[in-house]
Design a protein around this motif. Structure first.
Motif, mmCIF file in Angstrom:
data_model
loop_
_atom_site.group_PDB
_atom_site.id
_atom_site.type_symbol
_atom_site.label_atom_id
_atom_site.label_comp_id
_atom_site.label_asym_id
_atom_site.label_seq_id
_atom_site.Cartn_x
_atom_site.Cartn_y
_atom_site.Cartn_z
ATOM 1 N N UNK A 57 -10.139 -9.937 -4.705
ATOM 2 C CA UNK A 57 -9.817 -8.243 -3.810
ATOM 3 C C UNK A 57 -9.492 -8.469 -2.390
ATOM 4 N N UNK A 58 -8.065 -8.029 -1.548
ATOM 5 C CA UNK A 58 -8.301 -8.210 -0.282
ATOM 6 C C UNK A 58 -7.980 -6.952 -0.005
ATOM 7 N N UNK A 59 -8.682 -6.530 1.468
ATOM 8 C CA UNK A 59 -7.892 -5.211 1.219
ATOM 9 C C UNK A 59 -7.112 -5.174 2.766
ATOM 10 N N UNK A 60 -6.135 -4.938 2.680
ATOM 11 C CA UNK A 60 -5.397 -5.047 3.354
ATOM 12 C C UNK A 60 -5.447 -3.366 4.879
ATOM 13 N N UNK A 61 -5.757 -4.140 6.057
ATOM 14 C CA UNK A 61 -5.128 -1.970 7.163
ATOM 15 C C UNK A 61 -5.165 -2.289 8.233
ATOM 16 N N UNK A 87 -3.317 3.584 6.395
ATOM 17 C CA UNK A 87 -2.826 2.528 5.918
ATOM 18 C C UNK A 87 -3.708 1.470 5.247
ATOM 19 N N UNK A 88 -3.696 1.069 4.702
ATOM 20 C CA UNK A 88 -4.735 0.569 4.313
ATOM 21 C C UNK A 88 -4.370 0.301 2.336
ATOM 22 N N UNK A 89 -4.719 -0.925 1.722
ATOM 23 C CA UNK A 89 -4.194 -0.850 0.280
ATOM 24 C C UNK A 89 -5.448 -1.932 0.074
ATOM 25 N N UNK A 90 -5.976 -2.170 -1.417
ATOM 26 C CA UNK A 90 -6.745 -3.162 -1.672
ATOM 27 C C UNK A 90 -6.038 -3.848 -3.061
ATOM 28 N N UNK A 91 -5.707 -5.077 -2.942
ATOM 29 C CA UNK A 91 -4.350 -5.885 -3.261
ATOM 30 C C UNK A 91 -5.571 -7.252 -4.340
#
Length: 81
Positions: A1-5, A35-39
């Protein structure tokens, strides 16, 4: 999992959405702060991520790209003797 922020602001209005891209491929749209999301399920490989922020007037700005690599994980082996 990669967190995008992404951090996005608009001095004369508001942010309506932030889109995250891997290369030219849209991977997710976030409409609410933060504005973030766990990919999750990111496979091994090289990635170039950008974010596009849209304001309430339809203006858009693209972030500088961020590159990273995901290495494959090899589980250890075990044998019972």
């Amino acid at each position: 999992t990669v967190k995008l922020t992404a951090t996005a602001t608009d001095a004369d209005g508001s942010i309506s959405k932030v889109e995250f891209y891997n290369g030219n491929t849209l991977i997710v749209t976030e409409r609410l702060f933060p504005y973030d999301w766990n990919w999750s399920g990111v496979t091994a490989g090289n990635y170039t991520i950008t974010a596009k922020a849209y304001d309430n007037e339809g203006n858009v700005t693209t972030s500088s790209p961020v590159t990273f690599s995901v290495n494959s994980v090899v589980a250890p082996t075990v044998a019972l003797t």
